[in-house]
Design an enzyme around this catalytic site. Structure first.
Site, PDB file in Angstrom:
ATOM      1  N   ARG A 125      26.480  71.005  46.011  1.00  0.00           N
ATOM      2  CA  ARG A 125      27.265  70.017  45.244  1.00  0.00           C
ATOM      3  C   ARG A 125      26.955  70.166  43.758  1.00  0.00           C
ATOM      4  O   ARG A 125      25.788  70.277  43.376  1.00  0.00           O
ATOM      5  CB  ARG A 125      26.856  68.626  45.721  1.00  0.00           C
ATOM      6  N   ARG A 164      21.940  60.441  40.798  1.00  0.00           N
ATOM      7  CA  ARG A 164      23.054  61.321  41.222  1.00  0.00           C
ATOM      8  C   ARG A 164      24.108  61.417  40.116  1.00  0.00           C
ATOM      9  O   ARG A 164      23.950  60.854  39.047  1.00  0.00           O
ATOM     10  CB  ARG A 164      23.680  60.739  42.497  1.00  0.00           C
ATOM     11  N   LYS A 213      17.879  58.030  46.811  1.00  0.00           N
ATOM     12  CA  LYS A 213      18.952  58.343  45.866  1.00  0.00           C
ATOM     13  C   LYS A 213      19.195  57.156  44.929  1.00  0.00           C
ATOM     14  O   LYS A 213      18.959  56.001  45.313  1.00  0.00           O
ATOM     15  CB  LYS A 213      20.237  58.695  46.608  1.00  0.00           C
ATOM     16  N   LYS A 249      22.184  55.648  42.131  1.00  0.00           N
ATOM     17  CA  LYS A 249      23.550  55.893  41.645  1.00  0.00           C
ATOM     18  C   LYS A 249      23.897  55.003  40.460  1.00  0.00           C
ATOM     19  O   LYS A 249      23.623  53.810  40.482  1.00  0.00           O
ATOM     20  CB  LYS A 249      24.536  55.679  42.789  1.00  0.00           C
ATOM     21  N   CYS A 261      35.905  60.387  53.892  1.00  0.00           N
ATOM     22  CA  CYS A 261      34.742  61.242  53.642  1.00  0.00           C
ATOM     23  C   CYS A 261      34.930  62.561  54.377  1.00  0.00           C
ATOM     24  O   CYS A 261      35.858  62.727  55.173  1.00  0.00           O
ATOM     25  CB  CYS A 261      33.477  60.543  54.111  1.00  0.00           C
ATOM     26  N   CYS A 317      29.430  67.645  58.299  1.00  0.00           N
ATOM     27  CA  CYS A 317      28.437  66.596  58.086  1.00  0.00           C
ATOM     28  C   CYS A 317      27.600  66.371  59.351  1.00  0.00           C
ATOM     29  O   CYS A 317      28.143  66.023  60.402  1.00  0.00           O
ATOM     30  CB  CYS A 317      29.105  65.290  57.666  1.00  0.00           C
ATOM     31  N   CYS A 350      30.899  57.701  59.601  1.00  0.00           N
ATOM     32  CA  CYS A 350      29.715  56.959  60.067  1.00  0.00           C
ATOM     33  C   CYS A 350      29.429  55.864  59.054  1.00  0.00           C
ATOM     34  O   CYS A 350      30.010  55.853  57.956  1.00  0.00           O
ATOM     35  CB  CYS A 350      28.522  57.902  60.240  1.00  0.00           C
ATOM     36  N   CYS A 358      30.439  57.057  52.917  1.00  0.00           N
ATOM     37  CA  CYS A 358      30.639  57.886  51.730  1.00  0.00           C
ATOM     38  C   CYS A 358      32.032  57.732  51.117  1.00  0.00           C
ATOM     39  O   CYS A 358      32.243  58.084  49.957  1.00  0.00           O
ATOM     40  CB  CYS A 358      30.369  59.349  52.073  1.00  0.00           C
TER      41      CYS A 358
HETATM   42 FE1  SRM Z   1      27.341  60.431  51.043  1.00  0.00          FE
HETATM   43  C1  SRM Z   1      24.820  61.383  53.072  1.00  0.00           C
HETATM   44  C2  SRM Z   1      28.980  63.288  51.648  1.00  0.00           C
HETATM   45  C3  SRM Z   1      29.425  59.736  48.481  1.00  0.00           C
HETATM   46  C4  SRM Z   1      26.327  57.175  51.130  1.00  0.00           C
HETATM   47  N1  SRM Z   1      26.919  62.081  52.123  1.00  0.00           N
HETATM   48  C5  SRM Z   1      25.807  62.297  52.865  1.00  0.00           C
HETATM   49  C6  SRM Z   1      25.764  63.738  53.400  1.00  0.00           C
HETATM   50  C7  SRM Z   1      25.011  64.561  52.401  1.00  0.00           C
HETATM   51  C8  SRM Z   1      25.236  63.913  54.835  1.00  0.00           C
HETATM   52  C9  SRM Z   1      23.775  64.169  55.055  1.00  0.00           C
HETATM   53  O1  SRM Z   1      22.919  63.462  54.492  1.00  0.00           O
HETATM   54  O2  SRM Z   1      23.478  65.062  55.850  1.00  0.00           O
HETATM   55  C10 SRM Z   1      27.287  64.053  53.385  1.00  0.00           C
HETATM   56  C11 SRM Z   1      27.665  65.522  53.287  1.00  0.00           C
HETATM   57  C12 SRM Z   1      28.914  65.785  54.104  1.00  0.00           C
HETATM   58  C13 SRM Z   1      29.456  67.134  53.930  1.00  0.00           C
HETATM   59  O3  SRM Z   1      29.559  67.875  54.951  1.00  0.00           O
HETATM   60  O4  SRM Z   1      29.845  67.506  52.832  1.00  0.00           O
HETATM   61  C14 SRM Z   1      27.769  63.112  52.313  1.00  0.00           C
HETATM   62  N2  SRM Z   1      28.826  61.413  50.140  1.00  0.00           N
HETATM   63  C15 SRM Z   1      29.424  62.541  50.595  1.00  0.00           C
HETATM   64  C16 SRM Z   1      30.676  62.854  49.814  1.00  0.00           C
HETATM   65  C17 SRM Z   1      30.931  64.343  49.640  1.00  0.00           C
HETATM   66  C18 SRM Z   1      31.862  62.173  50.511  1.00  0.00           C
HETATM   67  C19 SRM Z   1      33.244  62.624  50.089  1.00  0.00           C
HETATM   68  O5  SRM Z   1      34.022  62.849  50.998  1.00  0.00           O
HETATM   69  O6  SRM Z   1      33.524  62.718  48.906  1.00  0.00           O
HETATM   70  C20 SRM Z   1      30.379  62.088  48.516  1.00  0.00           C
HETATM   71  C21 SRM Z   1      29.629  62.899  47.521  1.00  0.00           C
HETATM   72  C22 SRM Z   1      29.338  62.128  46.286  1.00  0.00           C
HETATM   73  C23 SRM Z   1      28.774  62.924  45.160  1.00  0.00           C
HETATM   74  O7  SRM Z   1      29.502  63.738  44.602  1.00  0.00           O
HETATM   75  O8  SRM Z   1      27.613  62.706  44.804  1.00  0.00           O
HETATM   76  C24 SRM Z   1      29.471  60.985  49.050  1.00  0.00           C
HETATM   77  N3  SRM Z   1      27.749  58.772  49.945  1.00  0.00           N
HETATM   78  C25 SRM Z   1      28.727  58.668  49.003  1.00  0.00           C
HETATM   79  C26 SRM Z   1      28.949  57.291  48.678  1.00  0.00           C
HETATM   80  C27 SRM Z   1      29.987  56.769  47.704  1.00  0.00           C
HETATM   81  C28 SRM Z   1      29.496  56.760  46.283  1.00  0.00           C
HETATM   82  O9  SRM Z   1      28.353  57.139  46.001  1.00  0.00           O
HETATM   83  O10 SRM Z   1      30.263  56.358  45.417  1.00  0.00           O
HETATM   84  C29 SRM Z   1      28.074  56.543  49.457  1.00  0.00           C
HETATM   85  C30 SRM Z   1      28.009  55.001  49.551  1.00  0.00           C
HETATM   86  C31 SRM Z   1      27.358  54.378  48.383  1.00  0.00           C
HETATM   87  C32 SRM Z   1      25.880  54.335  48.588  1.00  0.00           C
HETATM   88  O11 SRM Z   1      25.204  55.312  48.271  1.00  0.00           O
HETATM   89  O12 SRM Z   1      25.387  53.324  49.098  1.00  0.00           O
HETATM   90  C33 SRM Z   1      27.310  57.493  50.239  1.00  0.00           C
HETATM   91  N4  SRM Z   1      25.800  59.449  51.908  1.00  0.00           N
HETATM   92  C34 SRM Z   1      25.582  58.107  51.857  1.00  0.00           C
HETATM   93  C35 SRM Z   1      24.445  57.786  52.692  1.00  0.00           C
HETATM   94  C36 SRM Z   1      23.855  56.382  52.928  1.00  0.00           C
HETATM   95  C37 SRM Z   1      22.837  56.024  51.917  1.00  0.00           C
HETATM   96  C38 SRM Z   1      22.123  54.748  52.264  1.00  0.00           C
HETATM   97  O13 SRM Z   1      21.752  54.011  51.364  1.00  0.00           O
HETATM   98  O14 SRM Z   1      21.885  54.472  53.431  1.00  0.00           O
HETATM   99  C39 SRM Z   1      24.011  59.006  53.258  1.00  0.00           C
HETATM  100  C40 SRM Z   1      22.835  59.212  54.222  1.00  0.00           C
HETATM  101  C41 SRM Z   1      21.517  59.166  53.546  1.00  0.00           C
HETATM  102  O15 SRM Z   1      21.377  59.205  52.336  1.00  0.00           O
HETATM  103  O16 SRM Z   1      20.536  59.095  54.295  1.00  0.00           O
HETATM  104  C42 SRM Z   1      24.896  60.025  52.758  1.00  0.00           C
HETATM  105 FE1  SF4 Z   2      28.972  62.176  56.735  1.00  0.00          FE
HETATM  106 FE2  SF4 Z   2      28.863  59.616  57.337  1.00  0.00          FE
HETATM  107 FE3  SF4 Z   2      29.010  60.374  54.793  1.00  0.00          FE
HETATM  108 FE4  SF4 Z   2      31.110  60.641  56.321  1.00  0.00          FE
HETATM  109  S1  SF4 Z   2      30.156  58.697  55.813  1.00  0.00           S
HETATM  110  S2  SF4 Z   2      30.289  62.229  54.952  1.00  0.00           S
HETATM  111  S3  SF4 Z   2      30.236  61.106  58.270  1.00  0.00           S
HETATM  112  S4  SF4 Z   2      27.338  60.776  56.139  1.00  0.00           S
END
Ligand code: SRM
Ligand code: SF4
Length: 580
Positions: free
Chosen positions: A92, A161, A234, A236, A456, A462, A497, A501
């Protein structure tokens, strides 16, 4: 201070930075003993006999913007055949405020073609991801990015991030307060980059002894902001104004909301505690909208950013990763203490937050005249952010446009793309290419409902996905369009899930995967993104989702008050009434 809150100093001493080492989780030890995030990453990454890196190296590599994944579409088949998982990496980039030069975009396009499974994936935080990058290609990708002053460093891991900011704030005619945001996002982004040179040693120079200075200037490794164990989790940050909440400010750990007076920034509300990740089975986890706890003037904003980062660094939970985001700290210690602690840490004046009367939001699609005379920008809808040559040569034609007309490229939090600084004489030709490619600028075949969608990535890359998202939402919207709901302006977001995201917990209609082909349906968020939604129906099979959503929309159409938006209607009635 209210009785319900924990004593912050006890929090710091028992679960925070001063917690006994034996109470801290493995990742904390890993970071501490990693020699500035180096660990064994270089050795494992370059070892031809290892199909994948170890769990420890993988956890360190997240700080460099890399995730080890496997293709889940073929996981079972390979297992049956006795084969290893089909490993590869997601990488990324970090692009503050989503603003890239045409040369940077072309480099990203080249990387997608040369080193990945072929697509550029725009993310919900205004940057790009590549999937399917082999272990031995990671250095090539990093070096190619580095040539254009792009980096993946700090895009994932326990650090700040990608910093978000409205991508058109400095070019849109109607947009107030244009002077600062993207620069502020960049400044915060640069300031919060980890100081260790590990990334350059491993991925740019590829050797331990760092001799050639890469384009990003090397810094001393003191980590004066983060310390040796970086953040507990993380972190943000986003910047916005109430008039345009396109970056979903209520979901950020730290949101900076510029308060304007006569078009000038008077100062910033400091919002803290947004975060959406949770788990279906653990009630101690929950999505939470951020809240404003302080206000500072423009000269003190960086000091306030440092204050909030260091509060979370010192008090955030390092003994339980499921409780480590700032939102949990805020709920443990309370907003009053948080305000007082900001006062203690900021060098200038800190006041109570300024009330914000109303919020707006804009997706920035379509053609717009810029504030810079004779220039235009165009916001282009990219379904769920996937730029790929498929039914149409979308990737090739976007490249053609960027190559020929050299527009600036800007990315939105809705996974769309904006081409900017287009002189009037090129508007017609670019419009024609976009139309030929079937790319919508917000009109034509794009329904109002589809325009609001965010999904997402989920399957197949993922590792955490419980259900499809990006590959499922387009057909669900298609079904709703067939049923006659396409003209409704309702924000609809799907996540595979509960990590959320796509920011589904803030949508008027949120769909969150809970098992193969099954979704929880949530409603009652608002279009402007200021509150979380509530669980309406559990474990609905995908095929039944359109009818359930359809009946909710029917009820809203029949019973809404004048001008009442869908989410506001559902919020007013409440999920219990809606279920009845
Ligand atoms: Fe996310 C984890 C994709 C925005 C909350 N996120 C992941 C992972 C890296 C899976 C992993 O940990 O193994 C995903 C990769 C999937 C893949 O195959 O590419 C993933 N997140 C994404 C993206 C690519 C979704 C999208 O379709 O655009 C976004 C990338 C953002 C970026 O450029 O940095 C993305 N993730 C978000 C957001 C929205 C935001 O930040 O505006 C959230 C919710 C806001 C938040 O952080 O609370 C988000 N992602 C998570 C979480 C839950 C964090 C938590 O507090 O519990 C995880 C899991 C973790 O961190 O353990 C996660
Ligand atoms: Fe993966 Fe869950 Fe984030 Fe979707 S919401 S990209 S399934 S970690």
């Amino acid at each position: 201070m209210s009785q319900q809150y924990k004593n912050p100093e006890e929090v710091r001493a028992t679960t925070g930075i001063d917690a006994p080492l034996d109470k801290k989780i493995h990742v904390e030890h890993l970071k501490l003993n990693s020699n500035g995030l180096r660990g064994n990453v270089l050795e494992e990454m370059t070892d031809p006999n290892l199909p994948a890196v170890s769990e420890d190296s993988y956890n360190l590599m997240k700080h460099f913007g890399m995730y080890q994944q496997d293709n889940r579409d073929v996981r079972n088949e390979r297992k049956r055949a006795g084969l290893d998982k089909d490993f590869s990496f997601m990488i990324r980039a970090k692009i503050a405020g989503g603003v890239a030069t045409p040369e940077q975009y072309l480099t990203l396009d080249d990387i997608a073609t040369k080193h990945t499974s072929g697509s550029i994936r725009l993310t919900t935080r205004q940057t790009v991801q590549f999937h399917g990058v082999g272990k031995f290609k990671l250095q090539d990708v990093c070096r190619d990015m580095n040539e254009r002053l792009l980096t993946s460093y700090g895009a994932c891991g326990d650090v700040v991030r990608n910093v978000m900011a409205c991508p058109v704030v400095d070019i849109d005619r109607e947009h107030p307060g244009r002077e600062v945001f993207i620069e502020l996002a960049r400044e915060i982004s640069f300031r919060t980059l980890p100081r260790t040179n590990a990334f350059y040693d491993i991925f740019i120079n590829g050797e331990k002894d760092n001799s050639d200075a890469p384009k990003f200037q090397l810094r001393d490794e003191s980590e004066d902001l983060y310390g040796k164990t970086y953040m507990p989790r993380k972190f943000k940050i986003g910047v916005t104004i109430p008039e345009d909440n396109c970056v979903d400010i209520f979901t950020q750990d730290l949101g900076l909301v510029a308060i304007l007076e006569k078009g000038k920034v008077r100062g910033y509300n400091i919002m803290v505690g947004g975060g959406l990740g949770h788990s279906h089975s653990n009630k101690e986890t929950y999505p939470r909208a951020g809240e404003a706890v302080a206000f500072v003037g423009p000269d003190d904003i960086i000091s306030a950013v440092d204050a909030v980062i260091t509060i979370q660094r010192d008090y955030g939970d390092r003994t339980n990763r499921k409780h480590a985001r700032l939102k949990y700290l805020l709920d443990d210690v309370g907003p009053e203490w948080f305000h007082e602690e900001i006062v203690r840490r900021v060098k200038g004046k800190v006041s109570p937050a300024v009330p914000v009367a109303s919020w707006g939001v804009n997706d920035h699609l379509g053609w717009h005249e810029q504030v810079q005379s004779g220039l235009h920008y165009v916001g282009i809808f990219i379904e769920n952010g996937r730029i790929i040559d498929g039914a149409t040569p979308m990737k090739t034609n976007l490249r053609r446009i960027v190559e020929k007309f050299r527009p600036q490229v800007r990315l939105t939090a809705q996974q769309n793309i904006i081409l900017a600084n287009i002189p009037t004489q090129h508007v017609k030709e670019i419009s024609a290419i976009l139309a030929d490619t079937g790319l919508s600028t917000g009109n034509g075949h794009l329904s109002t409902l589809r325009r609001q969608e965010i999904a997402c990535v989920a399957l197949p890359t993922c590792g955490l996905a419980l259900a499809e998202a990006e590959r499922a939402l387009p057909s669900l919207i298609g079904k709703l369009e067939e049923l006659g709901y396409g003209n409704e302006r309702i924000s609809i977001r799907m996540s595979g899930c509960p990590n959320s995201c796509s920011r589904a917990p803030m949508a008027e209609l949120g769909l969150i995967g809970c098992g193969p082909g099954k979704y929880n349906i949530y409603t009652g968020g608002d279009y402007e993104g200021t509150r979380t939604n509530k669980l309406f129906k559990e474990r609905v099979v995908f095929e039944e989702v359109p009818a359930i959503i359809g009946s909710l929309i029917d009820r809203w159409r029949a019973e809404r008050q004048s001008g009442e938006a869908f989410g506001d209607f559902c919020h007013r009635l409440g999920v219990d009434t809606l279920k009845g």
